[in-house]
Design a protein around this motif. Structure first.
Motif, PDB file in Angstrom:
ATOM      1  N   GLY A 137       0.813  -1.217   0.000  1.00 30.02           N
ATOM      2  CA  GLY A 137       0.000   0.000   0.000  1.00 30.02           C
ATOM      3  C   GLY A 137       0.838   1.255   0.000  1.00 30.02           C
ATOM      4  O   GLY A 137       0.517   2.244  -0.667  1.00 30.02           O
ATOM      5  N   LEU A 138       1.916   1.217   0.763  1.00 28.27           N
ATOM      6  CA  LEU A 138       2.819   2.364   0.801  1.00 28.27           C
ATOM      7  C   LEU A 138       3.464   2.603  -0.561  1.00 28.27           C
ATOM      8  O   LEU A 138       3.555   3.744  -1.032  1.00 28.27           O
ATOM      9  CB  LEU A 138       3.894   2.125   1.866  1.00 28.27           C
ATOM     10  CG  LEU A 138       4.799   3.289   2.228  1.00 28.27           C
ATOM     11  CD1 LEU A 138       3.984   4.406   2.855  1.00 28.27           C
ATOM     12  CD2 LEU A 138       5.864   2.818   3.190  1.00 28.27           C
ATOM     13  N   LEU A 139       3.881   1.531  -1.212  1.00 29.02           N
ATOM     14  CA  LEU A 139       4.479   1.633  -2.537  1.00 29.02           C
ATOM     15  C   LEU A 139       3.481   2.185  -3.556  1.00 29.02           C
ATOM     16  O   LEU A 139       3.808   3.064  -4.356  1.00 29.02           O
ATOM     17  CB  LEU A 139       4.988   0.274  -2.983  1.00 29.02           C
ATOM     18  CG  LEU A 139       5.689   0.203  -4.334  1.00 29.02           C
ATOM     19  CD1 LEU A 139       6.971   1.012  -4.294  1.00 29.02           C
ATOM     20  CD2 LEU A 139       5.987  -1.235  -4.697  1.00 29.02           C
ATOM     21  N   LEU A 140       2.248   1.687  -3.513  1.00 25.94           N
ATOM     22  CA  LEU A 140       1.228   2.197  -4.423  1.00 25.94           C
ATOM     23  C   LEU A 140       0.901   3.663  -4.141  1.00 25.94           C
ATOM     24  O   LEU A 140       0.685   4.448  -5.063  1.00 25.94           O
ATOM     25  CB  LEU A 140      -0.046   1.353  -4.317  1.00 25.94           C
ATOM     26  CG  LEU A 140       0.001   0.006  -4.994  1.00 25.94           C
ATOM     27  CD1 LEU A 140      -1.270  -0.785  -4.667  1.00 25.94           C
ATOM     28  CD2 LEU A 140       0.154   0.158  -6.491  1.00 25.94           C
ATOM     29  N   GLY A 141       0.875   4.036  -2.878  1.00 29.39           N
ATOM     30  CA  GLY A 141       0.599   5.427  -2.519  1.00 29.39           C
ATOM     31  C   GLY A 141       1.680   6.372  -3.009  1.00 29.39           C
ATOM     32  O   GLY A 141       1.391   7.431  -3.563  1.00 29.39           O
ATOM     33  N   ILE A 142       2.921   5.996  -2.823  1.00 30.12           N
ATOM     34  CA  ILE A 142       4.040   6.840  -3.279  1.00 30.12           C
ATOM     35  C   ILE A 142       4.038   6.942  -4.802  1.00 30.12           C
ATOM     36  O   ILE A 142       4.247   8.020  -5.365  1.00 30.12           O
ATOM     37  CB  ILE A 142       5.375   6.280  -2.759  1.00 30.12           C
ATOM     38  CG1 ILE A 142       5.458   6.471  -1.255  1.00 30.12           C
ATOM     39  CG2 ILE A 142       6.556   6.929  -3.441  1.00 30.12           C
ATOM     40  CD1 ILE A 142       6.647   5.797  -0.608  1.00 30.12           C
ATOM     41  N   THR A 143       3.782   5.814  -5.478  1.00 32.20           N
ATOM     42  CA  THR A 143       3.733   5.823  -6.942  1.00 32.20           C
ATOM     43  C   THR A 143       2.596   6.703  -7.449  1.00 32.20           C
ATOM     44  O   THR A 143       2.774   7.501  -8.370  1.00 32.20           O
ATOM     45  CB  THR A 143       3.573   4.394  -7.483  1.00 32.20           C
ATOM     46  OG1 THR A 143       4.628   3.584  -6.979  1.00 32.20           O
ATOM     47  CG2 THR A 143       3.578   4.374  -8.994  1.00 32.20           C
ATOM     48  N   GLY A 144       1.436   6.573  -6.845  1.00 28.56           N
ATOM     49  CA  GLY A 144       0.292   7.399  -7.246  1.00 28.56           C
ATOM     50  C   GLY A 144       0.544   8.876  -7.026  1.00 28.56           C
ATOM     51  O   GLY A 144       0.222   9.712  -7.872  1.00 28.56           O
ATOM     52  N   TYR A 145       1.137   9.221  -5.885  1.00 26.31           N
ATOM     53  CA  TYR A 145       1.412  10.622  -5.603  1.00 26.31           C
ATOM     54  C   TYR A 145       2.444  11.197  -6.564  1.00 26.31           C
ATOM     55  O   TYR A 145       2.310  12.326  -7.023  1.00 26.31           O
ATOM     56  CB  TYR A 145       1.887  10.788  -4.158  1.00 26.31           C
ATOM     57  CG  TYR A 145       2.210  12.212  -3.805  1.00 26.31           C
ATOM     58  CD1 TYR A 145       1.191  13.148  -3.656  1.00 26.31           C
ATOM     59  CD2 TYR A 145       3.524  12.630  -3.648  1.00 26.31           C
ATOM     60  CE1 TYR A 145       1.482  14.473  -3.352  1.00 26.31           C
ATOM     61  CE2 TYR A 145       3.822  13.941  -3.340  1.00 26.31           C
ATOM     62  CZ  TYR A 145       2.800  14.854  -3.198  1.00 26.31           C
ATOM     63  OH  TYR A 145       3.084  16.166  -2.906  1.00 26.31           O
ATOM     64  N   SER A 146       3.472  10.409  -6.884  1.00 30.22           N
ATOM     65  CA  SER A 146       4.487  10.924  -7.808  1.00 30.22           C
ATOM     66  C   SER A 146       3.926  11.086  -9.214  1.00 30.22           C
ATOM     67  O   SER A 146       4.272  12.038  -9.915  1.00 30.22           O
ATOM     68  CB  SER A 146       5.711  10.017  -7.815  1.00 30.22           C
ATOM     69  OG  SER A 146       5.363   8.729  -8.257  1.00 30.22           O
ATOM     70  N   LEU A 147       3.048  10.188  -9.640  1.00 33.47           N
ATOM     71  CA  LEU A 147       2.404  10.350 -10.953  1.00 33.47           C
ATOM     72  C   LEU A 147       1.489  11.563 -10.967  1.00 33.47           C
ATOM     73  O   LEU A 147       1.432  12.305 -11.950  1.00 33.47           O
ATOM     74  CB  LEU A 147       1.617   9.090 -11.318  1.00 33.47           C
ATOM     75  CG  LEU A 147       2.449   7.897 -11.745  1.00 33.47           C
ATOM     76  CD1 LEU A 147       1.566   6.668 -11.908  1.00 33.47           C
ATOM     77  CD2 LEU A 147       3.195   8.187 -13.022  1.00 33.47           C
ATOM     78  N   TYR A 148       0.774  11.794  -9.873  1.00 36.00           N
ATOM     79  CA  TYR A 148      -0.091  12.970  -9.781  1.00 36.00           C
ATOM     80  C   TYR A 148       0.739  14.248  -9.826  1.00 36.00           C
ATOM     81  O   TYR A 148       0.387  15.219 -10.487  1.00 36.00           O
ATOM     82  CB  TYR A 148      -0.913  12.913  -8.493  1.00 36.00           C
ATOM     83  CG  TYR A 148      -1.712  14.163  -8.231  1.00 36.00           C
ATOM     84  CD1 TYR A 148      -2.878  14.420  -8.948  1.00 36.00           C
ATOM     85  CD2 TYR A 148      -1.296  15.096  -7.289  1.00 36.00           C
ATOM     86  CE1 TYR A 148      -3.607  15.565  -8.725  1.00 36.00           C
ATOM     87  CE2 TYR A 148      -2.019  16.244  -7.055  1.00 36.00           C
ATOM     88  CZ  TYR A 148      -3.182  16.480  -7.770  1.00 36.00           C
ATOM     89  OH  TYR A 148      -3.895  17.621  -7.551  1.00 36.00           O
ATOM     90  N   THR A 149       1.875  14.246  -9.129  1.00 35.81           N
ATOM     91  CA  THR A 149       2.740  15.425  -9.131  1.00 35.81           C
ATOM     92  C   THR A 149       3.354  15.666 -10.503  1.00 35.81           C
ATOM     93  O   THR A 149       3.485  16.805 -10.940  1.00 35.81           O
ATOM     94  CB  THR A 149       3.864  15.251  -8.095  1.00 35.81           C
ATOM     95  OG1 THR A 149       3.273  15.018  -6.819  1.00 35.81           O
ATOM     96  CG2 THR A 149       4.728  16.482  -8.005  1.00 35.81           C
ATOM     97  N   ALA A 150       3.719  14.591 -11.200  1.00 34.05           N
ATOM     98  CA  ALA A 150       4.388  14.735 -12.495  1.00 34.05           C
ATOM     99  C   ALA A 150       3.424  15.109 -13.608  1.00 34.05           C
ATOM    100  O   ALA A 150       3.774  15.883 -14.494  1.00 34.05           O
ATOM    101  CB  ALA A 150       5.105  13.442 -12.845  1.00 34.05           C
ATOM    102  N   PHE A 151       2.206  14.568 -13.607  1.00 32.93           N
ATOM    103  CA  PHE A 151       1.308  14.756 -14.737  1.00 32.93           C
ATOM    104  C   PHE A 151      -0.004  15.447 -14.386  1.00 32.93           C
ATOM    105  O   PHE A 151      -0.786  15.764 -15.279  1.00 32.93           O
ATOM    106  CB  PHE A 151       0.981  13.397 -15.377  1.00 32.93           C
ATOM    107  CG  PHE A 151       2.197  12.686 -15.880  1.00 32.93           C
ATOM    108  CD1 PHE A 151       2.881  13.152 -16.984  1.00 32.93           C
ATOM    109  CD2 PHE A 151       2.674  11.562 -15.240  1.00 32.93           C
ATOM    110  CE1 PHE A 151       4.007  12.499 -17.454  1.00 32.93           C
ATOM    111  CE2 PHE A 151       3.791  10.892 -15.697  1.00 32.93           C
ATOM    112  CZ  PHE A 151       4.462  11.368 -16.804  1.00 32.93           C
ATOM    113  N   GLY A 152      -0.278  15.693 -13.127  1.00 34.79           N
ATOM    114  CA  GLY A 152      -1.532  16.307 -12.705  1.00 34.79           C
ATOM    115  C   GLY A 152      -1.504  17.817 -12.853  1.00 34.79           C
ATOM    116  O   GLY A 152      -0.602  18.394 -13.472  1.00 34.79           O
ATOM    117  N   PRO A 153      -2.491  18.482 -12.268  1.00 32.64           N
ATOM    118  CA  PRO A 153      -2.562  19.942 -12.363  1.00 32.64           C
ATOM    119  C   PRO A 153      -1.384  20.651 -11.693  1.00 32.64           C
ATOM    120  O   PRO A 153      -1.047  21.774 -12.055  1.00 32.64           O
ATOM    121  CB  PRO A 153      -3.867  20.306 -11.662  1.00 32.64           C
ATOM    122  CG  PRO A 153      -4.436  19.066 -11.124  1.00 32.64           C
ATOM    123  CD  PRO A 153      -3.600  17.914 -11.558  1.00 32.64           C
TER     124      PRO A 153
END
Length: 43
Positions: A13-29
Motif C-alpha cells: 500500500g505504501l508503494l502504491l501510494g508513493i507511486t500514485g502521488y508521484s504520478l499525480y505530481t508529475a502529470f496532474g494539475p
C-alpha cells in the motif's frame, strides 16, 4: 492474520501510494508549476 501478511500489505500500500502521488505530481494539475532547468539553459 499473520504479521508477515500485514507487513506485506502495508509495504504494498505504501508503494502504491508513493507511486500514485508521484504520478499525480508529475502529470496532474500541479505539474504546471514545475520548471525545467534544462529547458531554461538551451540556446
Amino acid at each position: 492474520m499473520e504479521s508477515a501478511t500485514l507487513l506485506s500489505i502495508f509495504i504494498g500500500g505504501l508503494l502504491l501510494g508513493i507511486t500514485g502521488y508521484s504520478l499525480y505530481t508529475a502529470f496532474g494539475p500541479v505539474s504546471k508549476e514545475l520548471r525545467d532547468p534544462f529547458e531554461e539553459h538551451e540556446d
